[in-house]
Design a protein around this motif. Structure first.
Motif, PDB file in Angstrom:
ATOM      1  N   UNK A 131      21.105  66.589  35.834  1.00 46.03           N
ATOM      2  CA  UNK A 131      20.986  66.095  37.208  1.00 46.03           C
ATOM      3  C   UNK A 131      19.653  65.399  37.429  1.00 46.03           C
ATOM      4  N   UNK A 132      18.591  65.946  36.843  1.00 49.19           N
ATOM      5  CA  UNK A 132      17.286  65.283  36.922  1.00 49.19           C
ATOM      6  C   UNK A 132      17.337  63.890  36.312  1.00 49.19           C
ATOM      7  N   UNK A 133      18.060  63.772  35.197  1.00 41.53           N
ATOM      8  CA  UNK A 133      18.132  62.491  34.495  1.00 41.53           C
ATOM      9  C   UNK A 133      19.035  61.494  35.204  1.00 41.53           C
ATOM     10  N   UNK A 134      20.101  61.987  35.829  1.00 41.66           N
ATOM     11  CA  UNK A 134      21.074  61.080  36.443  1.00 41.66           C
ATOM     12  C   UNK A 134      20.745  60.765  37.896  1.00 41.66           C
ATOM     13  N   UNK A 135      20.359  61.786  38.641  1.00 46.27           N
ATOM     14  CA  UNK A 135      20.105  61.584  40.072  1.00 46.27           C
ATOM     15  C   UNK A 135      18.627  61.366  40.384  1.00 46.27           C
ATOM     16  N   UNK A 136      17.767  61.569  39.397  1.00 47.52           N
ATOM     17  CA  UNK A 136      16.345  61.218  39.499  1.00 47.52           C
ATOM     18  C   UNK A 136      15.599  61.954  40.606  1.00 47.52           C
ATOM     19  N   UNK A 137      16.015  63.161  40.929  1.00 50.68           N
ATOM     20  CA  UNK A 137      15.365  63.904  42.016  1.00 50.68           C
ATOM     21  C   UNK A 137      15.517  65.401  41.775  1.00 50.68           C
ATOM     22  N   UNK A 180      11.761  60.973  40.384  1.00 46.56           N
ATOM     23  CA  UNK A 180      10.685  60.814  41.373  1.00 46.56           C
ATOM     24  C   UNK A 180       9.409  61.555  40.952  1.00 46.56           C
ATOM     25  N   UNK A 181       9.557  62.696  40.248  1.00 45.40           N
ATOM     26  CA  UNK A 181       8.379  63.445  39.796  1.00 45.40           C
ATOM     27  C   UNK A 181       7.634  62.683  38.706  1.00 45.40           C
ATOM     28  N   UNK A 187       7.363  54.870  46.201  1.00 44.20           N
ATOM     29  CA  UNK A 187       8.284  54.964  47.343  1.00 44.20           C
ATOM     30  C   UNK A 187       9.559  54.165  47.072  1.00 44.20           C
ATOM     31  N   UNK A 188       9.400  52.926  46.588  1.00 42.49           N
ATOM     32  CA  UNK A 188      10.573  52.088  46.309  1.00 42.49           C
ATOM     33  C   UNK A 188      11.412  52.704  45.198  1.00 42.49           C
ATOM     34  N   UNK A 189      10.733  53.270  44.197  1.00 39.35           N
ATOM     35  CA  UNK A 189      11.438  53.926  43.095  1.00 39.35           C
ATOM     36  C   UNK A 189      12.246  55.123  43.600  1.00 39.35           C
ATOM     37  N   UNK A 190      11.646  55.895  44.493  1.00 35.66           N
ATOM     38  CA  UNK A 190      12.325  57.064  45.054  1.00 35.66           C
ATOM     39  C   UNK A 190      13.576  56.656  45.818  1.00 35.66           C
ATOM     40  N   UNK A 191      13.464  55.622  46.633  1.00 33.72           N
ATOM     41  CA  UNK A 191      14.600  55.163  47.435  1.00 33.72           C
ATOM     42  C   UNK A 191      15.728  54.651  46.546  1.00 33.72           C
ATOM     43  N   UNK A 192      15.368  53.849  45.533  1.00 33.75           N
ATOM     44  CA  UNK A 192      16.380  53.307  44.624  1.00 33.75           C
ATOM     45  C   UNK A 192      17.066  54.441  43.853  1.00 33.75           C
ATOM     46  N   UNK A 193      16.265  55.391  43.352  1.00 29.25           N
ATOM     47  CA  UNK A 193      16.828  56.505  42.588  1.00 29.25           C
ATOM     48  C   UNK A 193      17.782  57.335  43.431  1.00 29.25           C
ATOM     49  N   UNK A 194      17.438  57.530  44.700  1.00 26.59           N
ATOM     50  CA  UNK A 194      18.268  58.374  45.557  1.00 26.59           C
ATOM     51  C   UNK A 194      19.556  57.689  46.010  1.00 26.59           C
TER      52      UNK A 194
END
Length: 474
Positions: free
Chosen positions: A366-372, A417-418, A319-326
């Motif tokens: 985009x997957x690599x830079x925005x992480x989502x 995130x995946x 969850x924390x990783x997702x928030x930081x990545x976004x």
């Protein structure tokens, strides 16, 4: 707050700076210092914020960019937390142990990789979610495979291949609907067009897994390990075929058009009561498992590894990783930096082949830079829609490319995130399972082959195009 990026043209070198900073920090942190990806992403976010500030954005606008990014990830955060609860409840209720027990009894080790790929594919097709599939059937599959002596990265690759096949082909999948909707493509037209790349990818994956699995189960040591695992599970859990009704009920609910989240929530509740009624644990114990995960004390290392997991808290890393990545992805997208990168990609587009190759590359970037993975579909769809039309290509070519390059490649980025979700759920790092996620590797390659040969590339009929243009003008 309204953020207008239409008149904010950012130089490509400034746009690339946060990406370079983040990747450098990521390499140093993960490879050199063996740390976690959170801090490098925070450093990248700081660099992106400074570049946005230099471009004239006010701090309030930069904040809003981060908040928009986080809001986009909230549905994913909800699923992540729900999967943590499911793993805890199903382990505590003996459901995972029962699935592993019967899996070890019924499935031969030599065909296990093929079997788990097919099972995950069917479940994901029904549920419409690769994450929900990996967090339930995938967890049990990891237990069965590891107990058979199959390397964890290999098992994870089979689970991922099956889960993402079903996810792509399911009309209930959020990414499938997103790709079709953003490109104005009929949903089932989009799914049918994806069959050309995804079915060959699945056949390649099944062939590879059949080859990899042929030697497993021949060693008597592996058979002894399986027998010991079964004995230890029976000593710690009540094994009952009736517990298999819980995952079956979840699948049936989704098949009857109940949305995935409430259907999985029913599975959590059933697992909670199974721990109290079937396993004989207290209510306090069952609640603690939902919060902190299941804990088992056994001399069998494999059993301990399989069952000491789950719970809401186990997903807080993700969850924390997702928030930081976004937050990082939000600034890149809404400041115009990501668009500047995409514009450079569009400059090399001359042919149909290079256009589709650029789309696949843009999705991966985009997957690599925005992480989502959602952003990897949203942003390229905006950038390439008009170009596909100009080249006389039907929109279903774009929608398919978004999934081939965006949805499937998200698993290869450890800080996406995946990638983080899979690591938290299946316990295998992205770099370890990457060579075995055969479907995810094969489909983009097949898409490139089609792009440069023209096979399955659908052109706009000139008569249809003329009618559509008249209607649009009217």
């Amino acid at each position: 707050m309204n953020i207008n990026i239409e008149d904010r043209k950012i130089n490509i070198w400034w746009a690339l700076l946060p990406l370079v900073v983040m990747i450098t920090a990521m390499i140093l942190t993960i490879i050199v210092y063996e740390g976690e990806p959170h801090i490098p992403l925070i450093i990248g976010t700081g660099a992106a914020a400074l570049v946005a500030w230099k471009q004239g954005y006010k701090w309030k606008e930069i904040e809003e960019m981060m908040f928009r990014g986080i809001r986009l990830a909230l549905p994913a955060v909800l699923i992540i937390m729900l999967v943590g609860l499911t793993i805890g409840a199903w382990i505590g209720g003996g459901i995972v142990a029962t699935m592993i027990y019967f899996g070890l009894k019924v499935i031969a080790p030599s065909i296990f990789l093929v079997t788990i790929t097919i099972i995950c594919g069917i479940v994901a097709l029904t549920v419409g979610s690769s994450w929900a599939t990996m967090g339930t059937i995938g967890v049990a599959g990891m237990g069965i495979g590891i107990s058979m002596g199959i390397p964890a990265p290999m098992v994870a690759g089979a689970v991922i291949s099956g889960a993402y096949f079903g996810d792509k082909m399911s009309p209930l999948s959020d990414t499938t609907n997103l790709a079709a909707g953003l490109t104005d493509t009929d949903l089932f037209t989009h799914i049918k067009h994806m069959l050309f790349t995804t079915v060959p990818g699945l056949l390649i994956a099944l062939s590879v897994f059949a080859y990899l699995g042929k030697d497993f189960g021949k060693d008597s040591i592996e058979s002894a390990s399986i027998s010991q695992t079964i004995t230890d599970m029976q000593a710690n859990f009540v094994i009952s075929p009736y517990l298999l009704l819980v995952p079956l009920l979840v699948i049936v609910l989704v098949a009857f058009k109940i949305p995935a989240i409430p259907a999985i929530a029913v599975g959590v509740i059933m697992g909670f009561f199974a721990q109290i009624i079937v396993q004989g644990d207290s209510v306090a114990s069952a609640l603690d498992v939902l919060q902190n995960g299941y804990a088992i004390d056994t001399s069998n290392e494999m059993v301990s590894e399989l069952f000491n997991r789950g719970g809401l808290m186990s997903m807080m890393y993700t969850v924390s990783m997702t928030i930081v990545a976004m937050t990082f992805g939000g600034i890149l997208e809404y400041s115009g930096m990501l668009r500047a990168m995409m514009d450079q990609l569009l400059k090399i587009v001359k042919t149909t082949g290079s256009l589709i190759a650029s789309t696949l590359g843009a999705c991966f970037l985009t997957n690599a830079t925005c992480s989502e993975q959602y952003i990897s579909i949203v942003v390229p769809s905006r950038m390439f829609a008009s170009v596909y039309k100009e080249k006389g290509l039907q929109s279903k070519n774009l929608s398919r490319s978004l999934e081939d390059g965006g949805t499937l490649t998200s698993v290869f980025i450890p800080w996406n995130t995946c990638g983080v979700f899979i690591y938290s759920t299946l316990g295998v790092h992205a770099f370890a399972y990457a060579p075995y996620a055969i479907l995810n590797l094969a489909v983009p390659m097949i898409a490139l082959f089609y792009a440069f040969t023209g096979i399955t590339i659908a052109k706009i009929d000139k008569n249809e195009a003329g009618t559509a243009e008249k209607e649009e003008t009217a």
